[in-house]
Design an enzyme around this catalytic site. Sequence first.
Site, short mmCIF file in Angstrom:
data_model
loop_
_atom_site.label_atom_id
_atom_site.label_comp_id
_atom_site.label_asym_id
_atom_site.label_seq_id
_atom_site.Cartn_x
_atom_site.Cartn_y
_atom_site.Cartn_z
CD GLU A 162 -2.95 -0.99 2.36
OE1 GLU A 162 -2.85 -0.07 3.17
OE2 GLU A 162 -3.89 -1.81 2.35
CD GLU A 360 -3.27 -5.97 4.02
OE1 GLU A 360 -4.06 -5.16 4.52
OE2 GLU A 360 -2.05 -5.80 4.00
C1 BG6 Z 1 -4.05 -2.26 5.60
C2 BG6 Z 1 -2.63 -2.45 6.06
O1 BG6 Z 1 -4.21 -0.96 5.22
O2 BG6 Z 1 -5.07 -2.43 6.49
C3 BG6 Z 1 -2.47 -3.07 7.43
O3 BG6 Z 1 -1.84 -3.11 5.11
C4 BG6 Z 1 -3.56 -2.58 8.35
O4 BG6 Z 1 -1.18 -2.82 7.90
C5 BG6 Z 1 -4.91 -3.00 7.77
O5 BG6 Z 1 -3.40 -2.98 9.67
C6 BG6 Z 1 -6.11 -2.60 8.59
O6 BG6 Z 1 -6.18 -1.22 8.77
P1 BG6 Z 1 -6.12 -0.58 10.22
O7 BG6 Z 1 -5.76 0.84 10.00
O8 BG6 Z 1 -7.50 -0.72 10.79
O9 BG6 Z 1 -5.11 -1.32 10.98
#
Ligand code: BG6
Length: 458
Positions: A162, A360
């Site tokens: 990202e 993800e």
């Molecule tokens: C993604 C990232 O943006 O989302 C992770 O690659 C992150 O590192 C995940 O933890 C969830 O987002 P957040 O901000 O709720 O942790």
Amino acid sequence: MKYAFPDNFWWGSASSALQTEGTREGETTWDYWFAREPNRFHNGVGPQHTSTFYQHWKTDIQLLKQLNHNSFRTSISWERLIPDGIGEVNPDAVDFYNQVIDELNEQGITPFITLFHFDMPMAMQEIGGWENRDVVDAYARYAQICFELFGDRVLHWFTFNEPIVPVEGGYLYDFHYPNVVDFRRAATVAYHTVLAHAKAVQAYRAGHYAGEIGIVLNLTPSYPRSRNPADVKAAHIADLMFNRSFLDPVLRGEYPADLVALLKSYDQLPACKPEDGFLIAEGKIDLLGVNYYQPRRVKCRDSAVNPQAPFMPEWFFDNYEMPGRKMNPYRGWEIYAPGIYDILVNLRDNYGNPRCFISENGMGVENEQRFIENGQINDQYRIDFISEHLSWLHKGISEGCNCLGYHMWTFIDNWSWCNAYKNRYGFIQLDVETQQRTIKKSGEWFAATALNNSFDKE
Ligand code: BG6
């Protein structure tokens, strides 16, 4: 209905070094920022409070196995491997990553390795971070060292996770260090990140390693409020800025001409060198990781821009709160499963149908203890979330999209940047105090789905 997936489909989950490892002596940007402004982190919990993968990697890999993962993505910490970013390699770090990689392979879990997941050695940030081209070179050297050390056993590499997020967080919207608000500096950081990516790809190709190299992008499809040309234009500009600023260079080897023209007309372009174009053209990838959490809904602006305010992407659109949208109230993100299909179709129709996978997808929920039944978190909402997204992914595959797998964020509940442990995403519940791990109902559901390479849904 039964949703069956192609043979050898990748089932797994993703995590990152800083969010899971713990036991670090050096300093990343996150440690530095936390030491100065702990109030910016949920409940004042900083990056040293992790799920202790550095100690528990072996038993955690057993748990991955129990969840029937055939693949797993994590990152290497640049700072752990090369504490000052540019100098000596830390032999303890080499041992650690060797052990993890070997154990994953031994257990039949293919390691997917990211080189940069938001954590920069502080020594690199002190000389300007991604604004400084010396850091681009230091990163390329770090990447090359990783390929030499681990490239015989890691066959799937990702240069960045990202990359738009440190740009947004650190240089536009104040949620990563160094908390700058300055579009031109943001554009420079984004541009140098693309150069760093391309240099790593170049080094990988030059080394003739056996595997493949890609990048992980968080793609947020831009949906206009309506077909009114003003709304459509707003969505197009949001798409250029947040998706195509990385997607086009890594898949087409060049920036979209209208993005360049737009930034030029506002005098926001970064400084370019004549040879950069060749380098970017060489940065084309073998495999794209797609992180998908939420769509972006926009409409044209209702009000005039304040000419005194800093230049921002929002000069061109307003965010649109669509009536009836389904929200994850804990994270404040819309849940819209068809977005996954729209991304895959866009890749198929406009980018030559590249090899890709969902790297993800996930749902962070607060206070999950309230769902404990007989000692286990019954997270049916997460099972519904996954199966809904998987059904759209399945539709994409059945229509010819080249999607090779699905990784969930995340494996074990982990520390999450400014939100620390507020929202939990894992297949496995973590007791932060005792470090006890307990598989949630979604973990069992996923294990069965991965084993059968299919699931049933009405
Ligand atoms: C993604 C990232 O943006 O989302 C992770 O690659 C992150 O590192 C995940 O933890 C969830 O987002 P957040 O901000 O709720 O942790």
